[in-house]
Design an enzyme around this catalytic site. Structure first.
Site, mmCIF file in Angstrom:
data_model
loop_
_atom_site.group_PDB
_atom_site.id
_atom_site.type_symbol
_atom_site.label_atom_id
_atom_site.label_comp_id
_atom_site.label_asym_id
_atom_site.label_seq_id
_atom_site.Cartn_x
_atom_site.Cartn_y
_atom_site.Cartn_z
ATOM 1 C CB VAL A 1 -26.115 -2.201 -20.481
ATOM 2 C CG1 VAL A 1 -26.549 -0.810 -20.864
ATOM 3 C CG2 VAL A 1 -27.031 -2.761 -19.419
ATOM 4 N N GLY B 1 -23.904 -5.154 -25.083
ATOM 5 C CA GLY B 1 -23.136 -4.327 -24.151
ATOM 6 C C GLY B 1 -21.617 -4.373 -24.326
ATOM 7 C CE LYS C 1 -21.053 0.638 -12.329
ATOM 8 N NZ LYS C 1 -21.844 0.450 -13.541
ATOM 9 C CG ASN D 1 -17.318 3.455 -14.382
ATOM 10 O OD1 ASN D 1 -16.854 4.596 -14.285
ATOM 11 N ND2 ASN D 1 -17.294 2.780 -15.506
ATOM 12 C CB THR E 1 -18.809 -3.388 -11.305
ATOM 13 O OG1 THR E 1 -19.984 -3.728 -12.033
ATOM 14 C CG2 THR E 1 -18.228 -4.659 -10.689
ATOM 15 N N GLY F 1 -30.519 2.334 -12.400
ATOM 16 C CA GLY F 1 -29.349 2.074 -11.568
ATOM 17 C C GLY F 1 -28.152 2.884 -12.056
ATOM 18 C CD GLN G 1 -16.324 0.068 -18.588
ATOM 19 O OE1 GLN G 1 -15.872 0.727 -17.672
ATOM 20 N NE2 GLN G 1 -15.940 -1.179 -18.808
ATOM 21 C CE1 TYR H 1 -19.022 -8.385 -20.204
ATOM 22 C CE2 TYR H 1 -20.168 -6.356 -19.660
ATOM 23 C CZ TYR H 1 -19.202 -7.298 -19.374
ATOM 24 O OH TYR H 1 -18.428 -7.153 -18.259
#
Ligand code: NAD
Length: 287
Positions: free
Chosen positions: A234, A257, A73, A94, A69, A135, A264, A236
């Site tokens: 995104v 998120g 990344k 990731n 992360t 990003g 994911q 959270y």
């Protein structure tokens, strides 16, 4: 946990900084325990400087895999042997899997985001999306959305190092998919208003809204939103970012998120173990 660790337990890591807030260790360890899989997931506070050594260490130890992360990344690609097609296109990784010493980088953020929309009964296929961010997360989302059949994507980013990368993303999407992508400066608030106005969804995929930017939003104020716009973030932590709070006030449907985080993770879990994550169980435990 003591009963779970054996001489054969395989390690899955998580590399990022800051990292102590992450929900991923709990999510994966609970899922391993539920399915009786002999793996353990540990977070390591690792930045760009230590990354090369850590990946060498992964090879030496025969670590089964890892999540990666912020801020690692993009850089991590350089130390791996192969990339999945989506990771290649997104230019970010990731998830790493180690198959007999061959380290392959995947990106599951894009499929995770799109799956979270499906789970929320939101259909953006054939429609227009406006997104802030360029990003790792944003690029993966844009690429996956384009591959899945979103018709148009307007990308906004501030003129930082990520902006040039977004130009490449836009070129790739326009050249390799049927989606029409365009890039704008996030400071161009008139363009932001105009692009949001004919989009079905606005997505924040920047770090704005989470620490140290809690209480901030990439959308200047509520007048940019309308009740039939879907607003997703995104971020959270917090679960309701400033943007989502503002959108709720306007009457928009909002998506945080957490769903993306879950899906994911579920995809990465499958890549490492070959098993499906017990998603309903995890959802109940974590959310
Ligand atoms: P990144 O470092 O690759 O990208 C950061 C993005 O934020 C860039 O677009 C950058 O331009 C933008 N940004 C940074 N500072 C800004 C500022 N002051 N003003 C405007 N824009 C700014 O990071 P990433 O991995 O893409 O992560 C971005 C966000 O996505 C983070 O909040 C991260 O927690 C979140 N994320 C969530 C999930 C999930 O599963 N929900 C998965 C991955 C990332």
């Amino acid at each position: 946990m003591a009963e779970r660790i054996s001489g054969k337990t395989q390690l899955i890591g998580l590399l990022g900084t800051p990292i102590s807030h992450s929900l991923s260790p709990k999510m994966h360890n609970e899922a391993f325990a539920k399915l009786g899989l002999d793996y353990v997931y540990l977070a390591f506070d690792v930045g760009n400087e230590q990354l090369e050594d850590v990946i060498k260490g992964y090879r030496a130890l025969g670590v089964r895999g890892s999540n990666v992360t912020m801020p690692n990344k993009v850089l991590v690609k350089k130390y791996l042997d192969k990339l999945s097609p989506a990771a290649e296109l997104a230019g970010a990784v990731n998830t790493i899997v180690n198959d007999d010493g061959v380290l392959t980088g995947h990106i599951t953020d894009g499929t995770g985001y799109m799956r979270a929309l499906v789970e929320a009964n939101v259909d953006i296929i054939g429609k227009k999306m406006t997104i802030a961010g360029a990003g790792g997360a944003a690029t993966a989302i844009c690429i996956q959305a384009a591959l899945d059949g979103v018709k148009e994507i307007s990308i906004f980013n501030k003129k930082d190092a990520f902006f040039d990368r977004a130009e490449q993303t836009v070129q790739d999407i326009n050249a390799k998919t049927d989606c029409k992508a365009q890039l704008f400066d996030l400071d161009d608030v008139d363009a932001l208003r105009a692009e949001i106005a004919d989009s079905v969804i606005f997505t924040n995929a920047t770090s704005i809204g989470m620490k140290p930017y809690v209480g901030q939003s990439v959308v200047p104020d509520a007048s940019y939103l309308r009740p039939d716009l879907i607003v997703s973030d995104v971020v959270y932590i917090p679960t309701k970012s400033h943007l989502l709070g503002m959108a709720e006030g306007v009457g928009c449907e909002t998506i945080n998120g957490l769903g993306m985080m879950l899906w994911q993770g579920a995809k990465a879990f499958e890549i490492w173990t070959g098993e499906e994550m017990p998603v309903d169980y995890i959802k109940e435990l974590l959310f």
